[in-house]
Scaffold this active site. Structure first.
Site, PDB file in Angstrom:
ATOM      1  N   GLY A  12      59.003-101.347 -61.659  1.00 34.68           N
ATOM      2  CA  GLY A  12      59.810-100.238 -61.176  1.00 34.68           C
ATOM      3  C   GLY A  12      59.451 -99.924 -59.747  1.00 34.68           C
ATOM      4  O   GLY A  12      59.039-100.786 -58.974  1.00 34.68           O
ATOM      5  N   CYS A  13      59.570 -98.667 -59.409  1.00 36.23           N
ATOM      6  CA  CYS A  13      59.311 -98.201 -58.049  1.00 36.23           C
ATOM      7  C   CYS A  13      57.858 -98.438 -57.658  1.00 36.23           C
ATOM      8  O   CYS A  13      56.939 -98.062 -58.395  1.00 36.23           O
ATOM      9  CB  CYS A  13      59.636 -96.707 -57.990  1.00 36.23           C
ATOM     10  SG  CYS A  13      59.135 -95.913 -56.480  1.00 36.23           S
TER      11      CYS A  13
END
Length: 181
Positions: A12-13
């Protein structure tokens, strides 16, 4: 850095992963970046299109005498959802895929073994979709991504997404945090 190893992980981020790994005892440094795609020297704007093939990743430099690669991976599998393909929560696209970039056969074997352990433990209702691949190239992200959560903790994304993730991590891995040993 002498006496260190590196792990390159995407879940993810990269702001979320960096915020977590910075707090682990044995981690010497973290660096947001990009890996796994075809575009040379990618930029954040390019990677965000999902067209470069790169994932947002974090390079973690660690002291293997203080924390092992397997221990890092166990944290990795808990602090993101490794069962959702090309997404983490509201972040959607191949740049947010769950991926472990290995530096050699030993890391690949460890990553495969830890992934098997996580599946056997039944932590998630679905199968893991985490890719385990050879690291070809790590491209450092722009400097404004470094220490993002520390510098911008009051921003909505940090308060709503990263803050709760870090709090859950701290609770679960309390004995592995810097200063806890």
């Amino acid at each position: 850095m002498e006496g260190h190893e590196e792990a390159v992980l995407g879940g993810g981020c990269f702001w979320c992963l960096e915020a977590v790994f910075q707090e682990l005892a044995g981690v010497r440094s973290t660096e947001p970046g990009y890996a796994g795609g075809t575009a040379p020297s990618p930029t954040y704007d390019q990677v965000c299109t999902g067209e470069t093939g790169h994932a947002e990743v974090i390079r973690v430099r660690f002291d293997p005498r203080a924390i092992t690669y397997a221990e890092l991976l166990r944290v990795f599998f808990v602090v993101h959802d490794p069962t959702t393909r090309d997404r983490q929560g509201a972040d959607v696209g191949t740049q947010y895929r769950s991926i472990i970039f290995c530096r050699g056969d030993a890391q690949r074997e460890t990553a495969t073994g830890v992934a098997s352990e996580v599946e056997a433990e039944g932590l998630y209702p679905g199968p893991l979709v985490t890719e385990i691949v050879k690291l070809e190239e790590f491209w450092p992200a722009e400097s404004y991504h470094s220490d993002y959560f520390r510098r911008h903790a009051d921003q909505p994304y940090c308060r709503i997404v990263i803050g709760p993730k870090v709090a859950r991590f701290r609770e679960r891995f309390r004995g592995s945090l810097r200063g806890s040993k």
